[in-house]
Design an enzyme around this catalytic site. Structure first.
Site, PDB file in Angstrom:
ATOM      1  N   ASP A 154      28.334  47.461  35.664  1.00 53.55           N
ATOM      2  CA  ASP A 154      28.096  48.084  36.973  1.00 53.55           C
ATOM      3  C   ASP A 154      27.979  49.587  36.723  1.00 53.55           C
ATOM      4  OD1 ASP A 154      28.122  48.885  39.614  1.00 53.55           O
ATOM      5  OD2 ASP A 154      30.044  48.007  40.117  1.00 53.55           O
ATOM      6  N   ASP A 209      31.077  40.245  31.785  1.00 54.67           N
ATOM      7  CA  ASP A 209      30.318  39.592  32.848  1.00 54.67           C
ATOM      8  C   ASP A 209      29.241  40.502  33.435  1.00 54.67           C
ATOM      9  OD1 ASP A 209      32.201  41.281  34.021  1.00 54.67           O
ATOM     10  OD2 ASP A 209      33.039  39.775  35.362  1.00 54.67           O
ATOM     11  N   GLY A 264      29.505  50.867  34.233  1.00 55.26           N
ATOM     12  CA  GLY A 264      29.530  50.877  32.776  1.00 55.26           C
ATOM     13  C   GLY A 264      30.822  51.430  32.190  1.00 55.26           C
ATOM     14  N   ARG A 321      35.208  32.100  40.850  1.00 52.68           N
ATOM     15  CA  ARG A 321      34.759  32.122  39.448  1.00 52.68           C
ATOM     16  C   ARG A 321      34.140  30.780  39.053  1.00 52.68           C
ATOM     17  NH1 ARG A 321      36.975  36.771  37.104  1.00 52.68           N
ATOM     18  NH2 ARG A 321      39.068  37.346  37.771  1.00 52.68           N
TER      19      ARG A 321
HETATM   20  P1  IMP Z   1      32.130  48.888  35.728  1.00 57.50           P
HETATM   21  O1  IMP Z   1      33.283  49.455  34.963  1.00 57.50           O
HETATM   22  O2  IMP Z   1      31.814  49.673  36.960  1.00 57.50           O
HETATM   23  O3  IMP Z   1      30.902  48.647  34.892  1.00 57.50           O
HETATM   24  O4  IMP Z   1      32.611  47.510  36.322  1.00 57.50           O
HETATM   25  C1  IMP Z   1      32.712  46.431  35.531  1.00 57.50           C
HETATM   26  C2  IMP Z   1      33.745  45.465  36.063  1.00 57.50           C
HETATM   27  O5  IMP Z   1      33.875  45.496  37.493  1.00 57.50           O
HETATM   28  C3  IMP Z   1      33.279  44.086  35.716  1.00 57.50           C
HETATM   29  O6  IMP Z   1      33.799  43.678  34.463  1.00 57.50           O
HETATM   30  C4  IMP Z   1      33.766  43.271  36.872  1.00 57.50           C
HETATM   31  O7  IMP Z   1      35.067  42.781  36.595  1.00 57.50           O
HETATM   32  C5  IMP Z   1      33.838  44.210  38.047  1.00 57.50           C
HETATM   33  N1  IMP Z   1      32.648  44.090  38.926  1.00 57.50           N
HETATM   34  C6  IMP Z   1      31.678  45.008  39.119  1.00 57.50           C
HETATM   35  N2  IMP Z   1      30.753  44.581  39.989  1.00 57.50           N
HETATM   36  C7  IMP Z   1      31.146  43.335  40.368  1.00 57.50           C
HETATM   37  C8  IMP Z   1      30.587  42.330  41.260  1.00 57.50           C
HETATM   38  O8  IMP Z   1      29.533  42.500  41.883  1.00 57.50           O
HETATM   39  N3  IMP Z   1      31.293  41.190  41.373  1.00 57.50           N
HETATM   40  C9  IMP Z   1      32.446  40.930  40.707  1.00 57.50           C
HETATM   41  N4  IMP Z   1      32.994  41.822  39.857  1.00 57.50           N
HETATM   42  C10 IMP Z   1      32.353  43.018  39.691  1.00 57.50           C
HETATM   43 MG    MG Z   2      35.650  42.236  34.439  1.00 58.22          MG
END
Ligand code: IMP
Ligand code: MG
Length: 175
Positions: free
Chosen positions: A96, A93, A98, A158
């Site tokens: 963020d 989805d 990563g 969602r």
């Molecule tokens: P990352 O590992 O920091 O890239 O975060 C990725 C995961 O965090 C995504 O797959 C989402 O499940 C969750 N996430 C990050 N930012 C958001 C947001 O703004 N809304 C909802 N879920 C988020």
């Molecule tokens: Mg996720």
């Protein structure tokens, strides 16, 4: 909540991403892996615009960030098909920091796919903490907490057909 991406904008963005995927990964069978649960809505829409034969699978990635060390990502393989020699597209989805997608990609590479690509609906600007970059990105958004079109806050929202940023009064209302 403040709408960031309307239903129409999402449809156009997903279509655009599918066109890019069709152009780059044409013809041969593609195994699409949905990173659950956030990518559920995106995957349902995206695969209907793909023109190659598609095999669909899913994985559940749970991170225990905050509780233990980063990188403790648990992957549930129950709905994962055999990826040996397959051409794989991992769909999540949002990108963020990563860390989630980077981790998932590294783990799936060990399962012997012939190629592995990645696609995300959203990328948050200036939040990236890893080297990798998704191959296909729907939209870049500002660093705000967003919900809808699969994305959740405490497992809610969602089902919203648009993507909206949570405002501080929304966050306190659901605490
Ligand atoms: P990352 O590992 O920091 O890239 O975060 C990725 C995961 O965090 C995504 O797959 C989402 O499940 C969750 N996430 C990050 N930012 C958001 C947001 O703004 N809304 C909802 N879920 C988020
Ligand atoms: Mg996720």
């Amino acid at each position: 909540m403040k709408v960031l991406l309307s239903e129409d904008e999402l449809r156009d963005g997903v279509k655009r991403m599918a066109d890019e995927i069709n152009a780059q990964l044409e013809n041969k069978t593609l195994t699409v892996i949905a990173v659950m649960t956030g990518s559920l809505v995106l995957v349902a829409d995206l695969i209907r615009y793909l023109s190659m034969p598609v095999q669909l699978g899913a994985l559940l990635a749970s991170s225990y960030r905050g509780e233990t060390t980063r990188g403790d990502l648990e992957i549930d393989h129950a709905m994962l098909p055999d990826l040996t020699d397959e051409r794989v597209l991992v769909v999540d989805d949002i990108f963020d920091t990563g860390h989630t997608l980077d981790n998932v990609m590294q783990r799936l590479k060990q399962l012997g796919p012939s190629e592995i690509h990645s696609a995300v609906l959203l990328q948050k600007s200036d939040c990236q903490q890893v080297q990798m970059k998704p191959d296909f990105i729907g939209f870049e958004i500002p660093d705000e907490f967003v919900v809808g079109y699969g994305l959740d806050y405490k497992n809610l929202f969602r089902n919203l057909p648009y993507v909206a940023a949570m405002e501080s009064h929304d966050l306190t209302a659901f605490e």
